[in-house]
Design an enzyme around this catalytic site. Structure first.
Site, PDB file in Angstrom:
ATOM      1  N   ASN A  30       1.039  -6.314 -23.124  1.00 53.09           N
ATOM      2  CA  ASN A  30       0.871  -7.004 -21.841  1.00 53.09           C
ATOM      3  C   ASN A  30      -0.112  -6.193 -21.002  1.00 53.09           C
ATOM      4  O   ASN A  30       0.243  -5.134 -20.478  1.00 53.09           O
ATOM      5  CB  ASN A  30       2.238  -7.109 -21.145  1.00 53.09           C
ATOM      6  CG  ASN A  30       2.123  -7.690 -19.741  1.00 53.09           C
ATOM      7  OD1 ASN A  30       1.065  -8.172 -19.341  1.00 53.09           O
ATOM      8  ND2 ASN A  30       3.218  -7.649 -18.991  1.00 53.09           N
ATOM      9  N   LYS A  55      -1.327  -6.863 -18.206  1.00 53.26           N
ATOM     10  CA  LYS A  55      -1.133  -7.046 -16.750  1.00 53.26           C
ATOM     11  C   LYS A  55      -2.493  -7.287 -16.082  1.00 53.26           C
ATOM     12  O   LYS A  55      -3.351  -7.937 -16.691  1.00 53.26           O
ATOM     13  CB  LYS A  55      -0.376  -5.845 -16.171  1.00 53.26           C
ATOM     14  CG  LYS A  55       0.925  -5.577 -16.952  1.00 53.26           C
ATOM     15  CD  LYS A  55       1.859  -4.642 -16.290  1.00 53.26           C
ATOM     16  CE  LYS A  55       3.108  -4.489 -17.165  1.00 53.26           C
ATOM     17  NZ  LYS A  55       4.129  -3.647 -16.576  1.00 53.26           N
ATOM     18  N   HIS A  70       8.445 -12.370 -16.439  1.00 50.37           N
ATOM     19  CA  HIS A  70       8.284 -10.913 -16.387  1.00 50.37           C
ATOM     20  C   HIS A  70       8.854 -10.407 -15.058  1.00 50.37           C
ATOM     21  O   HIS A  70       8.745 -11.078 -14.031  1.00 50.37           O
ATOM     22  CB  HIS A  70       6.799 -10.544 -16.511  1.00 50.37           C
ATOM     23  CG  HIS A  70       6.603  -9.075 -16.706  1.00 50.37           C
ATOM     24  ND1 HIS A  70       6.629  -8.203 -15.650  1.00 50.37           N
ATOM     25  CD2 HIS A  70       6.434  -8.331 -17.823  1.00 50.37           C
ATOM     26  CE1 HIS A  70       6.477  -6.969 -16.123  1.00 50.37           C
ATOM     27  NE2 HIS A  70       6.350  -7.020 -17.438  1.00 50.37           N
ATOM     28  N   GLU A 104       7.818  -8.409 -12.969  1.00 52.47           N
ATOM     29  CA  GLU A 104       6.855  -8.362 -11.852  1.00 52.47           C
ATOM     30  C   GLU A 104       6.671  -9.747 -11.239  1.00 52.47           C
ATOM     31  O   GLU A 104       6.455  -9.878 -10.037  1.00 52.47           O
ATOM     32  CB  GLU A 104       5.528  -7.761 -12.349  1.00 52.47           C
ATOM     33  CG  GLU A 104       5.665  -6.257 -12.541  1.00 52.47           C
ATOM     34  CD  GLU A 104       4.822  -5.664 -13.657  1.00 52.47           C
ATOM     35  OE1 GLU A 104       3.829  -6.283 -14.077  1.00 52.47           O
ATOM     36  OE2 GLU A 104       5.177  -4.554 -14.124  1.00 52.47           O
ATOM     37  N   GLU A 146      13.492  -5.958 -20.797  1.00 53.55           N
ATOM     38  CA  GLU A 146      12.709  -4.936 -20.121  1.00 53.55           C
ATOM     39  C   GLU A 146      13.478  -4.451 -18.895  1.00 53.55           C
ATOM     40  O   GLU A 146      13.418  -5.089 -17.834  1.00 53.55           O
ATOM     41  CB  GLU A 146      11.363  -5.503 -19.670  1.00 53.55           C
ATOM     42  CG  GLU A 146      10.482  -5.996 -20.788  1.00 53.55           C
ATOM     43  CD  GLU A 146       9.011  -6.001 -20.394  1.00 53.55           C
ATOM     44  OE1 GLU A 146       8.249  -5.261 -20.998  1.00 53.55           O
ATOM     45  OE2 GLU A 146       8.646  -6.728 -19.456  1.00 53.55           O
ATOM     46  N   GLY A 194       6.780   1.119 -16.429  1.00 51.01           N
ATOM     47  CA  GLY A 194       5.728   1.895 -15.771  1.00 51.01           C
ATOM     48  C   GLY A 194       6.216   3.189 -15.139  1.00 51.01           C
ATOM     49  O   GLY A 194       5.502   3.818 -14.364  1.00 51.01           O
ATOM     50  N   SER A 248       8.010   1.520 -20.800  1.00 49.96           N
ATOM     51  CA  SER A 248       7.523   2.858 -21.146  1.00 49.96           C
ATOM     52  C   SER A 248       7.601   3.170 -22.644  1.00 49.96           C
ATOM     53  O   SER A 248       7.914   4.289 -23.023  1.00 49.96           O
ATOM     54  CB  SER A 248       8.257   3.933 -20.330  1.00 49.96           C
ATOM     55  OG  SER A 248       8.017   3.738 -18.951  1.00 49.96           O
TER      56      SER A 248
END
Ligand code: 13P
Length: 253
Positions: free
Chosen positions: A9, A11, A95, A97, A168, A174, A213
């Site tokens: 991904n 992003k 996702h 985010e 996730e 991250g 991560s």
């Protein structure tokens, strides 16, 4: 047997130049790999270039999001049919985010899943708990609420045979913090159990990816877990060397 998948991904990263370099390196290495599926998820504006560069290769591609409408006056949005037109096989849905920064609800996320399936795309349906939720021992509660719209509908459940789930944990994305292989296995097993309660056959074939991560030095132990069928990779998918290192950890190539 489930074929593992390693998905990158990207992003909101990448330029026309960086994509050319990254994909050239991936294509050079991923030539005869049949024991793992590799996919990349570029930003919308790079999809055309990615389609051109990857057509005929063993690397699949998809988008990071989609709108629920087919076409019309929805400024700034992209439909499932447009993604099909750009050769996408997959699309990320829900996702964390999108959920946190763009306020996408569980209901909207499930609707996006449904729309993707209807258009012939394979959604990678993302779920995960925040650090606070884990601390309060609400992980299963949060994940089951995120999955409810899929598990409670016969039609959505049946379409899981064309979908992938990505676990996730938000606190691992991250941050450099990774769920231990045992923590990931615990959650993946639970997700598969929830699906198996309704349809054992679909549960057995369902790929459940871990994301958060993942790097080349921790991928092998995560992917060795029986219910972890590969990974959804953020930061480490932007550099060919790092991404290929992760692919190699679940492939013999
Ligand atoms: P990182 O691998 O950068 O933690 O990102 C994970 C992710 O969000 C993939 O979708």
């Amino acid at each position: 047997m489930r074929k593992p998948m390693v998905a990158g991904n990207w992003k909101m990263n990448g330029t026309k130049q960086s994509v050319g370099e990254l994909l050239a390196a991936l294509k050079e290495q991923i030539t005869h790999v049949s024991d793992v599926e590799v996919a990349v998820f570029p930003p919308y504006v790079l999809l055309g270039q990615v389609e051109q560069l990857l057509a005929g290769s063993l690397v699949s591609w998809g988008a990071q999001n989609l709108d629920i409408h087919t076409e019309g006056a929805y400024t700034g949005e992209i439909s499932a049919h447009m993604l099909k037109d750009f050769g996408c096989t997959y699309v990320l849905v829900g996702h964390s985010e999108r959920r946190a920064l763009y306020h996408e609800s569980n209901e909207l996320t499930v609707e996006k899943y449904r729309v993707a399936i209807a258009a012939g795309l394979s959604p990678i349906f993302c779920i995960g708990e925040t650090f606070e939720e884990r601390k309060k021992e609400k992980t299963y509660e949060v994940l089951s609420a995120q999955l409810l719209g899929i598990l409670s509908s016969q039609e959505n459940l049946a379409s899981l045979k064309n979908a992938v789930i990505a676990y996730e944990p938000v606190w691992a994305i991250g941050t450099g913090l990774t769920a231990s292989p045992e923590m990931a296995q615990d959650v993946h097993q639970k997700i598969r159990f929830w699906v198996a309660e309704r349809d054992k056959h679909i549960a057995d074939g369902l790929r459940i990816l871990y994301g958060g991560s993942v790097k080349s030095d921790n991928a092998k132990s995560l992917f060795a877990m029986p219910d972890v069928d590969g990974g959804l990779i953020g930061g480490a998918s932007l550099k060919a060397h790092d991404f290929l290192g992760i692919v190699k950890s679940c492939s013999s190539f």
